[in-house]
Design a protein around this motif. Structure first.
Motif, short mmCIF file in Angstrom:
data_model
loop_
_atom_site.label_atom_id
_atom_site.label_comp_id
_atom_site.label_asym_id
_atom_site.label_seq_id
_atom_site.Cartn_x
_atom_site.Cartn_y
_atom_site.Cartn_z
N ILE A 190 0.85 -1.19 0.00
CA ILE A 190 0.00 0.00 0.00
C ILE A 190 0.89 1.24 0.00
O ILE A 190 1.83 1.35 0.80
CB ILE A 190 -0.93 0.02 1.23
N THR A 191 0.61 2.13 -0.93
CA THR A 191 1.33 3.40 -0.97
C THR A 191 0.38 4.53 -0.58
O THR A 191 -0.83 4.46 -0.84
CB THR A 191 1.89 3.68 -2.38
N VAL A 192 0.94 5.53 0.04
CA VAL A 192 0.14 6.65 0.55
C VAL A 192 0.73 7.96 0.04
O VAL A 192 1.93 8.18 0.11
CB VAL A 192 0.11 6.66 2.10
N GLU A 193 -0.14 8.80 -0.49
CA GLU A 193 0.23 10.16 -0.88
C GLU A 193 -0.74 11.09 -0.15
O GLU A 193 -1.87 11.32 -0.59
CB GLU A 193 0.13 10.35 -2.40
N ALA A 194 -0.31 11.60 0.99
CA ALA A 194 -1.19 12.42 1.82
C ALA A 194 -1.50 13.74 1.14
O ALA A 194 -0.76 14.20 0.27
CB ALA A 194 -0.51 12.67 3.17
N PRO A 195 -2.62 14.37 1.49
CA PRO A 195 -3.00 15.65 0.87
C PRO A 195 -1.91 16.70 1.09
O PRO A 195 -1.25 16.74 2.13
CB PRO A 195 -4.28 16.05 1.61
N HIS A 196 -1.74 17.57 0.10
CA HIS A 196 -0.75 18.63 0.19
C HIS A 196 -1.35 19.93 0.72
O HIS A 196 -0.63 20.87 1.05
CB HIS A 196 -0.11 18.89 -1.19
N GLU A 197 -2.68 20.00 0.78
CA GLU A 197 -3.34 21.19 1.30
C GLU A 197 -4.72 20.79 1.84
O GLU A 197 -5.26 19.74 1.50
CB GLU A 197 -3.49 22.26 0.22
N CYS A 198 -5.25 21.66 2.68
CA CYS A 198 -6.62 21.50 3.16
C CYS A 198 -7.43 22.65 2.56
O CYS A 198 -7.37 23.79 3.05
CB CYS A 198 -6.67 21.53 4.69
N ASP A 199 -8.15 22.37 1.47
CA ASP A 199 -8.86 23.45 0.77
C ASP A 199 -10.18 23.77 1.48
O ASP A 199 -10.57 23.12 2.46
CB ASP A 199 -9.09 23.08 -0.70
N ALA A 200 -10.87 24.76 0.98
CA ALA A 200 -12.11 25.23 1.61
C ALA A 200 -13.19 24.15 1.61
O ALA A 200 -13.97 24.03 2.57
CB ALA A 200 -12.61 26.49 0.90
N ALA A 201 -13.24 23.35 0.55
CA ALA A 201 -14.26 22.29 0.49
C ALA A 201 -14.00 21.22 1.55
O ALA A 201 -14.94 20.72 2.18
CB ALA A 201 -14.26 21.66 -0.91
N MET A 202 -12.73 20.88 1.74
CA MET A 202 -12.40 19.92 2.80
C MET A 202 -12.77 20.47 4.17
O MET A 202 -13.33 19.78 5.02
CB MET A 202 -10.91 19.56 2.75
N GLU A 203 -12.44 21.74 4.37
CA GLU A 203 -12.74 22.35 5.67
C GLU A 203 -14.25 22.40 5.91
O GLU A 203 -14.72 22.18 7.02
CB GLU A 203 -12.13 23.75 5.72
N ARG A 204 -15.02 22.69 4.87
CA ARG A 204 -16.48 22.70 5.02
C ARG A 204 -17.01 21.33 5.39
O ARG A 204 -17.99 21.20 6.13
CB ARG A 204 -17.14 23.16 3.72
N ASP A 205 -16.36 20.27 4.91
CA ASP A 205 -16.81 18.91 5.21
C ASP A 205 -16.26 18.38 6.53
O ASP A 205 -16.34 17.18 6.79
CB ASP A 205 -16.40 17.97 4.06
N GLY A 206 -15.70 19.26 7.33
CA GLY A 206 -15.33 18.87 8.68
C GLY A 206 -13.87 18.60 8.91
O GLY A 206 -13.48 18.24 10.03
N VAL A 207 -13.01 18.74 7.91
CA VAL A 207 -11.58 18.54 8.10
C VAL A 207 -11.01 19.75 8.84
O VAL A 207 -11.15 20.89 8.38
CB VAL A 207 -10.86 18.33 6.76
N VAL A 208 -10.40 19.50 9.97
CA VAL A 208 -9.81 20.58 10.76
C VAL A 208 -8.42 20.88 10.18
O VAL A 208 -7.56 19.99 10.12
CB VAL A 208 -9.69 20.16 12.24
N PRO A 209 -8.17 22.10 9.74
CA PRO A 209 -6.91 22.37 9.04
C PRO A 209 -5.68 22.41 9.95
O PRO A 209 -4.60 22.02 9.53
CB PRO A 209 -7.16 23.74 8.39
N LYS A 210 -5.84 22.89 11.17
CA LYS A 210 -4.67 23.07 12.04
C LYS A 210 -4.46 21.82 12.88
O LYS A 210 -5.33 21.43 13.66
CB LYS A 210 -4.87 24.28 12.95
N PRO A 211 -3.31 21.17 12.77
CA PRO A 211 -3.06 19.94 13.52
C PRO A 211 -2.69 20.25 14.97
O PRO A 211 -2.30 21.38 15.29
CB PRO A 211 -1.89 19.30 12.79
N PRO A 212 -2.79 19.25 15.85
CA PRO A 212 -2.31 19.43 17.22
C PRO A 212 -0.80 19.62 17.24
O PRO A 212 -0.11 19.42 16.24
CB PRO A 212 -2.71 18.12 17.92
N ALA A 213 -0.29 19.98 18.39
CA ALA A 213 1.15 20.19 18.54
C ALA A 213 1.91 18.90 18.22
O ALA A 213 1.45 17.79 18.54
CB ALA A 213 1.47 20.65 19.96
N ARG A 214 3.05 19.04 17.59
CA ARG A 214 3.94 17.93 17.22
C ARG A 214 3.25 16.92 16.30
O ARG A 214 3.52 15.73 16.35
CB ARG A 214 4.47 17.23 18.47
N ARG A 215 2.36 17.39 15.47
CA ARG A 215 1.70 16.52 14.50
C ARG A 215 1.82 17.15 13.13
O ARG A 215 1.54 18.34 12.95
CB ARG A 215 0.22 16.35 14.90
#
Length: 538
Positions: A301-326
């Motif tokens: 399994i290969t993973v390519e994580a998102p490079h940005e958190c766009d407005a549509a992702m944020e509207r769907d509940g993705v929190v853009p700012k990660p916790p400390a040391r994450r």
């Protein structure tokens, strides 16, 4: 010091205020007006107080009688058997914190048996004795964990009493109490929803939602635009009960709410609906990040994580700012995978089963992040197949499986399985790894414990005792056993109540502690059996 002259008609001894002052200071330090200090001074004080009391009462003008309260609603349930009523009085008389601490002795802990007694009484449909209601309400006031069962058992009479005593008003704000008194008239429901206190409205919404999900949603829609943000969050949480596809339109609208917490809760609820548009959007995003590489000898399994958190992702509940040391990208990936329907991965990863998907290696160190997100998704979507795959066999090293990285996560995954399978898994875990990490896992098992699980716990305690382990290290498991072990096991435990021989590896005095703990366990199991018999309808 001068004294105030007595008013006309005041008996020798002065006014009421003067009598109180003399009583507080003592007749040796201050004499009554017109009296001399001495042995008769206390008697004279009491006589004067009695005369003044009669005088004050005689001078009270009659007032208009207050309206009598309406009688309490009748409780149609079966009256409690006399033996069970006496048992309830004993349990309610035992208050938390009355013990002296330290060694518990061999006596059962009645405080911990009260919740179980209430659960049995509620399951068998008994009504609380009227005379026990004040003590029952006092117990529920002091223990929030006791309130749902206590108020369900107390019934409508307890709510009537709570309306008369401010110290019991919590009963009117508890959802179980609100559900018990759900008005039948639609107009009364609307009035209470529009005019009630916030806690009363929360209880009303939960009660309506439990009875008619569509009606509960309609209440919420009617006033949603005028509610405060913190209130909207609490109201939105009530939609977890009876969550269905018909709720999707309302929840989609809540994704545009001004409050971030409201948006996040709405997104979480929508992701729990696998057929929702949000779940489909999250599936597309997550699937674009995860693939299977077949170029090597073994699929990976290969993973390519998102490079940005766009407005549509944020509207769907993705929190853009990660916790400390994450890291940002791993934080976004975890949220996407957690919210995506688990069914998407079978097609995306070559038609593999959950076990086959979880068994695949993951490149570039993404396995922990990916499997942890699948764990959260399995818990949110209540998917037993994925939970089973992520747990792995209980005999695996550390019994964590490929996806469970903590006891808390294992407990949540276990909670999605059936009661029998859950008990078998935990019994296997204890058989391989002992009791040192089993406490949290035992907490999610159905009560009373299944036979195999109960035997595994007792055998592990016996092994720990023979090994000379410190008995207080297992006090938490022993306390759980007192409440959760099948009472039928009491006979099998008799042989463990004697003091074991101590070796050079045994902690000093531990044999006495172990014997005492097993004696308490046996006594408690027998008391639970007696309680159940007393609550058996004739």
């Amino acid at each position: 010091m001068t004294t105030t002259p007595a008013s006309p008609g005041t008996p020798v001894g002065g006014s009421w205020e003067e009598l109180v002052t003399v009583a507080l200071l003592g007749t040796e330090r201050r004499a009554l007006p017109g009296q001399q200090p001495g042995r008769q001074a206390p008697v004279a004080l009491l006589d004067a107080a009695a005369v003044e009391t009669v005088r004050r009462r005689a001078g009270v003008r009659p007032a208009r009688a207050a309206a009598r309260p309406e009688p309490a609603a009748p409780d149609p349930r079966t009256p409690l058997p006399p033996a069970a009523a006496r048992r309830l009085s004993t349990l309610l008389a035992d208050r938390p914190g009355t013990g002296g601490g330290g060694r518990r002795g061999a006596a059962p802990d009645l405080v911990e048996l009260l919740p179980q007694w209430l659960a049995l009484a509620n399951a068998r449909g008994f009504a609380a004795p009227p005379g026990a209601l004040p003590a029952l309400l006092d117990a529920a006031r002091g223990r929030t964990d006791l309130r749902p069962a206590a108020l369900a058992f107390a019934g409508p009479r307890a709510l009537w009493l709570a309306g008369l005593n401010p110290e019991w008003r919590f009963a009117l704000r508890t959802s179980s109490g609100g559900a018990t008194t759900l008005p039948e008239a639609a107009d009364e429901i609307q009035r209470l929803w529009q005019e009630g206190l916030f806690a009363e409205r929360v209880a009303l919404l939960a009660a309506v939602r439990a009875k008619d999900p569509a009606a509960g949603r309609a209440l919420l829609v009617a006033t949603w635009a005028t509610e405060r943000a913190e209130d909207r969050l609490m109201f939105l949480d009530s939609l977890r009960s009876g969550l269905c596809a018909e709720d999707e339109a309302f929840l989609e609208g809540a994704l545009a709410d001004r409050s971030r917490n409201v948006r996040a809760t709405a997104a979480e609820l929508l992701s729990a609906l696998p057929g929702s548009a949000l779940a489909a959007r999250m599936a597309d995003r997550a699937a674009s990040c995860v693939a299977v590489d077949h170029t090597g000898e073994t699929p990976v399994i290969t993973v390519e994580a998102p490079h940005e958190c766009d407005a549509a992702m944020e509207r769907d509940g993705v929190v853009p700012k990660p916790p400390a040391r994450r890291g940002e990208r791993s934080w976004w990936l975890g949220q996407l995978v957690e919210a995506a329907p688990l069914a998407v991965w079978g097609d995306r990863l070559g038609g593999r089963s959950p076990e086959e998907v979880v068994a695949l290696p993951v490149a570039d160190g993404w396995q922990g992040e990916l499997h942890a997100a699948w764990c959260r998704a399995a818990v949110r979507q209540r998917d037993p197949a994925w939970s089973r795959a992520l747990l792995g066999p209980p005999s695996a090293p550390e019994a964590g499986g490929p996806g469970a990285v903590s006891l808390a996560e294992r407990s949540k995954l276990l909670a999605t399985l059936g009661a029998g399978e859950r008990a078998d898994w935990v019994a296997g875990f204890i058989g391989t790894h002992g009791l040192s990490e089993a406490f949290q896992l035992l907490g999610v098992c159905a009560v009373p414990w299944a036979g195999g699980l109960g035997r595994a716990v007792v055998d592990a305690l016996d092994i720990a005792r023979d090994a000379g382990s410190f008995p207080w290290s297992f006090s938490g498991v022993m306390g759980l056993a007192e409440r959760c072990l099948d009472p039928a096991e009491a006979g099998r435990l008799e042989g463990l109540t004697s003091v074991p021989d101590e070796s050079e590896h045994t902690a000093p005095g531990s044999g006495d502690y172990w014997a005492e703990a097993f004696q308490r366990l046996v006594t408690t199991l027998r008391l639970r059996a007696t309680m159940s018999a007393e609550l058996t309808p004739p």
